[in-house]
Motif scaffolding. Sequence first.
Motif, PDB file in Angstrom:
ATOM      1  N   TYR A 233      -2.958  68.014  55.242  1.00 31.22           N
ATOM      2  CA  TYR A 233      -2.837  67.915  56.697  1.00 31.22           C
ATOM      3  C   TYR A 233      -3.165  66.623  57.032  1.00 31.22           C
ATOM      4  N   GLY A 234      -4.461  66.238  56.418  1.00 31.70           N
ATOM      5  CA  GLY A 234      -5.178  64.944  56.735  1.00 31.70           C
ATOM      6  C   GLY A 234      -4.504  63.804  56.326  1.00 31.70           C
ATOM      7  N   GLU A 235      -3.631  63.939  55.104  1.00 35.19           N
ATOM      8  CA  GLU A 235      -2.931  63.023  54.576  1.00 35.19           C
ATOM      9  C   GLU A 235      -1.836  62.661  55.539  1.00 35.19           C
TER      10      GLU A 235
ATOM     11  N   PRO B 115     -10.884  61.130  67.563  1.00 32.96           N
ATOM     12  CA  PRO B 115     -11.834  61.332  66.700  1.00 32.96           C
ATOM     13  C   PRO B 115     -10.991  62.117  65.282  1.00 32.96           C
ATOM     14  N   TRP B 116     -11.738  61.752  64.135  1.00 34.83           N
ATOM     15  CA  TRP B 116     -11.286  62.193  62.816  1.00 34.83           C
ATOM     16  C   TRP B 116     -11.842  63.604  62.813  1.00 34.83           C
ATOM     17  N   ARG B 117     -11.285  64.695  62.227  1.00 30.91           N
ATOM     18  CA  ARG B 117     -11.799  65.810  62.029  1.00 30.91           C
ATOM     19  C   ARG B 117     -11.815  65.921  60.595  1.00 30.91           C
ATOM     20  N   ILE B 118     -13.073  66.525  60.268  1.00 24.35           N
ATOM     21  CA  ILE B 118     -13.620  66.839  58.704  1.00 24.35           C
ATOM     22  C   ILE B 118     -13.867  68.338  58.725  1.00 24.35           C
ATOM     23  N   ASN B 119     -13.303  69.092  57.903  1.00 27.72           N
ATOM     24  CA  ASN B 119     -13.678  70.459  57.730  1.00 27.72           C
ATOM     25  C   ASN B 119     -14.356  70.557  56.625  1.00 27.72           C
TER      26      ASN B 119
ATOM     27  N   THR C 106     -25.523  72.425  54.570  1.00 29.76           N
ATOM     28  CA  THR C 106     -26.017  73.862  54.353  1.00 29.76           C
ATOM     29  C   THR C 106     -26.059  74.526  55.679  1.00 29.76           C
ATOM     30  N   ARG C 107     -26.397  73.752  56.576  1.00 26.42           N
ATOM     31  CA  ARG C 107     -26.880  74.234  58.065  1.00 26.42           C
ATOM     32  C   ARG C 107     -25.289  74.512  58.850  1.00 26.42           C
ATOM     33  N   LEU C 108     -24.205  73.651  58.500  1.00 31.03           N
ATOM     34  CA  LEU C 108     -22.943  73.915  59.026  1.00 31.03           C
ATOM     35  C   LEU C 108     -22.104  75.044  58.337  1.00 31.03           C
ATOM     36  N   ALA C 109     -22.523  74.987  57.037  1.00 25.51           N
ATOM     37  CA  ALA C 109     -21.750  76.050  56.225  1.00 25.51           C
ATOM     38  C   ALA C 109     -22.086  77.608  56.655  1.00 25.51           C
ATOM     39  N   GLY C 110     -23.201  77.833  57.185  1.00 27.08           N
ATOM     40  CA  GLY C 110     -23.926  79.154  57.755  1.00 27.08           C
ATOM     41  C   GLY C 110     -23.855  79.953  56.608  1.00 27.08           C
TER      42      GLY C 110
ATOM     43  N   ALA D  44     -16.786  74.829  59.515  1.00 28.21           N
ATOM     44  CA  ALA D  44     -17.422  73.975  60.494  1.00 28.21           C
ATOM     45  C   ALA D  44     -16.353  73.081  60.471  1.00 28.21           C
ATOM     46  N   THR D  45     -16.383  72.345  61.698  1.00 30.70           N
ATOM     47  CA  THR D  45     -15.499  70.936  61.743  1.00 30.70           C
ATOM     48  C   THR D  45     -16.395  70.085  62.554  1.00 30.70           C
TER      49      THR D  45
END
Length: 663
Positions: A411-413, A549-553, A526-530, A538-539
């Motif tokens: 997707y990002g590529e 903005p560029w999304r990073i998953n 670690t916090r974002l991964a829950g 998380a994104t």
Amino acid sequence: MIAAIAVTTMTSGLVGAVGAQAAQGCEVEYEVTGQWPGGFKADVEVTNLGDPVDGWNVEWSWSDGQSVSNMWNAKVTNASGTVRAENQSYNAKIDTGGSVLFGFIGSWSGANADPGEFRLNGRLCDGSIGEPVEWDNATEQVAAMEPGWNIGNTLDALGGETNWGNPLITEELLQTVRASGYKSIRLPVTWDEFTGPAPDYTIDPARMDRVAQVVDWALANDLQVMLNLHHDSWMWLDELPNDHDNVMAKFEAMWTQIANRFKDYPAELSFESNNEPQFVGAEGAAGDAYNEELNLAFYDVVRGTGGGNADRLLILPTLNTNAAQERLDSLKATIDGLDDDMVGATIHYYGFWPFTVNIAGFTTYDQQVADDLVGYFQRANDTLVDNGIPVIVGEWAVFNYSHWSPERIEYGEMLKFFEALQFEARDKQLTTMLWDAGQFLNRETLEWRDAYIAERFASSWSTRSGTTSFDRIYLEKAGTVTDESLTLNRNGLDFKGLWHGDKKLVQGTDYTVSGDTLTIKAATLTRLAGDRAYGVNATIEARFSKGVPWRINVITYDTPVLSDATGTTSLAIPTRFNGDYIATMEARYADGTNAGPASWTPYQESGVSWLPDYEGGTIAVPDQFVSAIRDGEPVTITYHFWDGSTVNYTVTKSGTTVTGTAS
């Protein structure tokens, strides 16, 4: 800050022969009435200087990435990129000398410069009151068509307008396209099924009426239209070398009828000779010669019908609409010989082929893919545009992208490719027309299937957007989370930080930036991964001074697990993907030679040799792959996943049975 700007516009005549368009003019007063960090309030007052207006829209573009978050006394139908405001029911009419006032709340970062120009009902403000804008030459008109959109797989569909899965074209569809910021449509039409026999080759009047209806709707909604002969190119035009006189007679008869039907239409309607010309047994210079013959016949027929066709914009394709230097040189010679400044050229571009179909290991938007794009557009610019011949990229996208199939290109590529293509087109002064066969705009709901892609398209018409080296960070479920680094691709912009939702992450605590290296801290991940469930946890957004903005998953994964399977002509491998995605598939026989339909590479094509169903939990080994492998010889398939892991699987065909065994 107040900018008083004179705007010239027009009201659109409705259907039939497309009625006369009234002389109009207006003034726009733009005032920022309040501003605070990240936000501002503004008023827009439109005063009508010309004939009364019944129904209006106002468009503008910002250079600093601002967007509208709330609007009053008008409806915002496009909030960023090229912003569009439309009237409410109670203020649709503006009498001569009357005015309408609307306002909005907007967001900004970096700067908050005023819009450079406004458009009322699509017409650029230039301080005059008069007739609709006319173009002095093809270059001006083609530039005004940017950006454009194709109504693909509809009037060009074989078997009828809805036979390829799209609904009937409606005026509401065209209004949606215009409201999204598009300035033109390419209307692909296949005529053969609606054309009678020799010698007259009469086009069914009902077909002509239907095409005219769509053209009328588009023009009435301030969309330029480029009308063509579409799949006729491979249905019968390609037989020109073998059935020359009959093919030419049919081609000229069709264009004579089309040109006569539309000769009194306004200049906003242009004609394209045909789509992706190709000729049986004739390639290279021989194909160029046949292409020139068709293009010259098209030119002579249309110009000969008189009326508005005497100086209507005509668009000629290269052989195969390809931008190889030889193809461009041949078309340039043809157009130079015509000595007509209302003639332009068209090419198509779907990217570097191995990348756009995901074959031979081309899984990312790398330097070779980028160089192919730049070279393709640079040749078109140097050969044609710089010599006064405008170029329309009449189709662009990537092959096989659709809303219903799993990603064949990461997707990002794919987003990087889209962003770079639009930038290079602007830089090389090419007009682009997105190929949309229903995969981008849902024609049932009139909503963009992926709002993020649509937003990036709109932004790319005026500015760049930043990216990072990858749009995913993979965290092994039971593994130790560590700092993760990505490379910032600033694309000439300033990096403004990371956000998770509305919360800005803290540089130095949550992440660091050193040069172009962005490092996200282990504690933050670690916090974002829950709870570390498989898949996207998380994104986060990387924001830049302009653009989207560029999304990073942030993704939790384990190595996928494949199970044994049995089939006849194909396999469906039960698969636990465990949050991961396939990057590519490699296939070899025991002796190391390549296996599969693409015998020249071990890395087989997505959708042809491998097709994952992430929701259903299977990987298909299609019959195209099975039929291409040798009977009785095991094939080792290696699935490469985006986290970097690989999984081997053995497929063996034996007569009418095919088996798959997990390694």
